[in-house]
Write a protein that holds these residues in place. Structure first.
Motif, mmCIF file in Angstrom:
data_model
loop_
_atom_site.group_PDB
_atom_site.id
_atom_site.type_symbol
_atom_site.label_atom_id
_atom_site.label_comp_id
_atom_site.label_asym_id
_atom_site.label_seq_id
_atom_site.Cartn_x
_atom_site.Cartn_y
_atom_site.Cartn_z
ATOM 1 N N UNK A 5 8.306 19.573 17.119
ATOM 2 C CA UNK A 5 7.773 18.257 16.797
ATOM 3 C C UNK A 5 8.827 17.202 17.020
ATOM 4 N N UNK A 6 8.432 15.950 16.844
ATOM 5 C CA UNK A 6 9.376 14.858 17.031
ATOM 6 C C UNK A 6 10.207 14.644 15.774
ATOM 7 N N UNK A 7 11.502 14.435 15.981
ATOM 8 C CA UNK A 7 12.420 14.027 14.929
ATOM 9 C C UNK A 7 13.266 12.891 15.473
ATOM 10 N N UNK A 8 13.759 12.080 14.570
ATOM 11 C CA UNK A 8 14.703 11.029 14.926
ATOM 12 C C UNK A 8 16.098 11.541 14.577
ATOM 13 N N UNK A 9 17.043 11.411 15.503
ATOM 14 C CA UNK A 9 18.395 11.933 15.295
ATOM 15 C C UNK A 9 19.377 10.771 15.212
ATOM 16 N N UNK A 10 20.288 10.893 14.262
ATOM 17 C CA UNK A 10 21.338 9.889 14.093
ATOM 18 C C UNK A 10 22.666 10.620 13.977
ATOM 19 N N UNK A 11 23.636 10.211 14.765
ATOM 20 C CA UNK A 11 24.978 10.756 14.609
ATOM 21 C C UNK A 11 25.683 10.023 13.478
ATOM 22 N N UNK A 12 26.678 10.660 12.897
ATOM 23 C CA UNK A 12 27.352 10.112 11.715
ATOM 24 C C UNK A 12 27.851 8.687 11.924
ATOM 25 N N UNK A 13 28.400 8.374 13.087
ATOM 26 C CA UNK A 13 29.009 7.065 13.289
ATOM 27 C C UNK A 13 28.184 6.108 14.150
ATOM 28 N N UNK A 73 31.351 18.352 11.559
ATOM 29 C CA UNK A 73 30.181 18.001 12.374
ATOM 30 C C UNK A 73 29.016 17.661 11.450
ATOM 31 N N UNK A 74 28.537 16.431 11.542
ATOM 32 C CA UNK A 74 27.445 15.967 10.681
ATOM 33 C C UNK A 74 26.358 15.347 11.547
ATOM 34 N N UNK A 75 25.121 15.755 11.295
ATOM 35 C CA UNK A 75 23.962 15.180 11.971
ATOM 36 C C UNK A 75 22.948 14.789 10.909
ATOM 37 N N UNK A 76 22.250 13.696 11.174
ATOM 38 C CA UNK A 76 21.141 13.288 10.313
ATOM 39 C C UNK A 76 19.865 13.306 11.145
ATOM 40 N N UNK A 77 18.811 13.818 10.542
ATOM 41 C CA UNK A 77 17.508 13.856 11.194
ATOM 42 C C UNK A 77 16.491 13.239 10.255
ATOM 43 N N UNK A 78 15.551 12.501 10.844
ATOM 44 C CA UNK A 78 14.513 11.835 10.054
ATOM 45 C C UNK A 78 13.158 12.218 10.602
ATOM 46 N N UNK A 79 12.296 12.646 9.714
ATOM 47 C CA UNK A 79 10.914 12.955 10.086
ATOM 48 C C UNK A 79 10.079 11.691 9.944
ATOM 49 N N UNK A 80 8.971 11.644 10.668
ATOM 50 C CA UNK A 80 8.118 10.458 10.637
ATOM 51 C C UNK A 80 7.052 10.515 9.544
ATOM 52 N N UNK A 81 6.926 11.668 8.884
ATOM 53 C CA UNK A 81 5.942 11.799 7.801
ATOM 54 C C UNK A 81 6.433 12.822 6.785
#
Length: 87
Positions: A5-13, A73-81
């Motif tokens: 599925x789709x996720x939004x990815x954000x790197x730490x910086x 190593x840090x990653x953030x992921x955001x779901x849309x629902x």
């Protein structure tokens, strides 16, 4: 077993979020630009990573976000629902 599925990815910086089609299989995340792509942009083996919620110091003020961390190593992921987040 496989989840996708789709996720939004954000790197730490970084400031922005990148929308990616993500496939989770065999303890690895595979990232694609869209669900129609034949080959992944990147992959992330998850063995050793810890899944948690962001803390206040992370500065993330969004819903449905989870944090993947292995050493520095840090990653953030955001779901849309909520449904996608719980999966």
């Amino acid at each position: 077993n496989q989840l996708s599925g789709y996720l939004l990815r954000k790197f730490k910086n970084s400031n922005g979020w990148q929308k990616l089609w993500v496939v989770f299989t065999n303890f690895c995340l595979f990232f694609y630009k869209t669900h129609q792509d034949d080959y992944p942009l990147a992959s992330l083996p998850l063995l050793g990573y810890v899944v948690s919620s962001p803390v206040e110091a992370d500065g993330i003020q969004k819903d449905y976000v989870f944090k993947l961390q292995f050493k520095s190593h840090v990653y953030f992921f955001r779901a849309e629902s909520k449904y996608t987040f719980e999966r």
